[in-house]
Design a protein around this motif. Structure first.
Motif, mmCIF file in Angstrom:
data_model
loop_
_atom_site.group_PDB
_atom_site.id
_atom_site.type_symbol
_atom_site.label_atom_id
_atom_site.label_comp_id
_atom_site.label_asym_id
_atom_site.label_seq_id
_atom_site.Cartn_x
_atom_site.Cartn_y
_atom_site.Cartn_z
ATOM 1 N N ILE A 107 0.835 -1.207 0.000
ATOM 2 C CA ILE A 107 0.000 0.000 0.000
ATOM 3 C C ILE A 107 0.864 1.249 0.000
ATOM 4 N N MET A 108 1.861 1.297 0.866
ATOM 5 C CA MET A 108 2.708 2.496 0.925
ATOM 6 C C MET A 108 3.504 2.693 -0.361
ATOM 7 N N ASN A 109 4.021 1.618 -0.932
ATOM 8 C CA ASN A 109 4.752 1.751 -2.193
ATOM 9 C C ASN A 109 3.824 2.249 -3.300
ATOM 10 N N PHE A 110 2.612 1.733 -3.318
ATOM 11 C CA PHE A 110 1.685 2.145 -4.371
ATOM 12 C C PHE A 110 1.233 3.589 -4.213
ATOM 13 N N ILE A 111 0.827 3.983 -3.019
ATOM 14 C CA ILE A 111 0.300 5.351 -2.879
ATOM 15 C C ILE A 111 1.387 6.409 -2.938
ATOM 16 N N SER A 112 2.642 6.032 -2.648
ATOM 17 C CA SER A 112 3.702 7.030 -2.715
ATOM 18 C C SER A 112 4.319 7.150 -4.104
ATOM 19 N N ASN A 113 4.152 6.134 -4.952
ATOM 20 C CA ASN A 113 4.694 6.202 -6.314
ATOM 21 C C ASN A 113 3.972 5.177 -7.185
ATOM 22 N N PRO A 114 2.748 5.493 -7.620
ATOM 23 C CA PRO A 114 1.923 4.496 -8.305
ATOM 24 C C PRO A 114 2.387 4.075 -9.698
ATOM 25 N N ASP A 115 3.025 4.957 -10.424
ATOM 26 C CA ASP A 115 3.328 4.676 -11.831
ATOM 27 C C ASP A 115 4.112 3.391 -12.080
ATOM 28 N N PRO A 116 5.242 3.157 -11.400
ATOM 29 C CA PRO A 116 5.985 1.925 -11.691
ATOM 30 C C PRO A 116 5.178 0.665 -11.375
ATOM 31 N N MET A 117 4.350 0.728 -10.344
ATOM 32 C CA MET A 117 3.576 -0.455 -9.991
ATOM 33 C C MET A 117 2.451 -0.702 -10.986
ATOM 34 N N ILE A 118 1.809 0.348 -11.442
ATOM 35 C CA ILE A 118 0.747 0.182 -12.445
ATOM 36 C C ILE A 118 1.313 -0.449 -13.708
ATOM 37 N N ASP A 119 2.540 -0.079 -14.042
ATOM 38 C CA ASP A 119 3.162 -0.598 -15.263
ATOM 39 C C ASP A 119 3.444 -2.093 -15.212
ATOM 40 N N VAL A 120 3.619 -2.675 -14.010
ATOM 41 C CA VAL A 120 4.029 -4.079 -13.934
ATOM 42 C C VAL A 120 3.061 -4.996 -13.189
ATOM 43 N N ASP A 121 2.160 -4.466 -12.404
ATOM 44 C CA ASP A 121 1.272 -5.306 -11.598
ATOM 45 C C ASP A 121 0.030 -5.686 -12.387
ATOM 46 N N PRO A 122 -0.188 -6.968 -12.644
ATOM 47 C CA PRO A 122 -1.351 -7.390 -13.439
ATOM 48 C C PRO A 122 -2.687 -7.022 -12.785
ATOM 49 N N GLU A 123 -2.756 -7.068 -11.457
ATOM 50 C CA GLU A 123 -4.005 -6.700 -10.770
ATOM 51 C C GLU A 123 -4.297 -5.210 -10.920
ATOM 52 N N LEU A 124 -3.264 -4.376 -10.827
ATOM 53 C CA LEU A 124 -3.455 -2.936 -11.015
ATOM 54 C C LEU A 124 -3.836 -2.627 -12.461
ATOM 55 N N GLN A 125 -3.297 -3.376 -13.392
ATOM 56 C CA GLN A 125 -3.658 -3.166 -14.791
ATOM 57 C C GLN A 125 -5.114 -3.537 -15.032
#
Length: 166
Positions: free
Chosen positions: A114-132
């Protein structure tokens, strides 16, 4: 007076067309070459990020978040931050607004994720299938709200409060 205007116009025209020298080549890269370079760099960066991605922790600097004790003051601060930066897209219920509701998020995801996502969402959106998949549902990419580490931790504590932490 007409002669003065004609001479001034001729001088201005001459000055405009004579500037630039005898340069025969364009030193500015074309848009297509810039786009190709950027696409190659972005693709390589995404592959490297995907290789480092941990679905339990996410992608970022937050590795060990201690949530053994609930901090009501931190949750109150997190609620204030959320009211300014988050509630235009997220509700504290399970109801989707622009983005998904927050109810249950701390049961589904680790504090680090949660902290990694809310503090810098872009890299996680690019690689996480659930976020995609979530992006396909919401149709809007979560913007980076420039949260500090403290802000992110306080928002996390507010999310924990929503999920019943005491």
């Amino acid at each position: 007076m007409k002669l003065v205007k004609t001479i001034a116009l001729a001088t201005l025209t001459f000055a405009l067309f004579s500037c630039g020298g005898d340069k025969k080549t364009d030193s500015v890269p074309t848009a297509s070459s810039d786009a190709a370079t950027t696409a190659n760099e972005t693709s390589a960066e995404m592959e490297a990020s995907a290789a480092k991605y941990d679905p339990n922790r996410g992608l970022g600097k937050h590795e060990n978040v201690d949530v053994s004790k609930f901090d009501p003051a931190m949750a109150a601060a997190g609620k204030k931050i959320a009211e300014v930066k988050c509630t235009s897209c997220h509700k504290p219920t399970d109801e989707k607004l622009v983005g998904p509701g927050w109810l249950g998020v701390t049961k589904r995801q680790t504090p680090e994720w949660i902290m990694n996502f809310i503090s810098n969402p872009d890299p996680m959106i690019d690689v996480d299938p659930e976020l995609q998949k979530q992006l396909e549902l919401c149709l809007v990419r979560m913007p980076n709200q420039a949260l500090t580490d403290t802000d992110a931790r306080e928002v996390l504590e507010y999310m924990r409060q929503i999920d019943g932490a005491k």
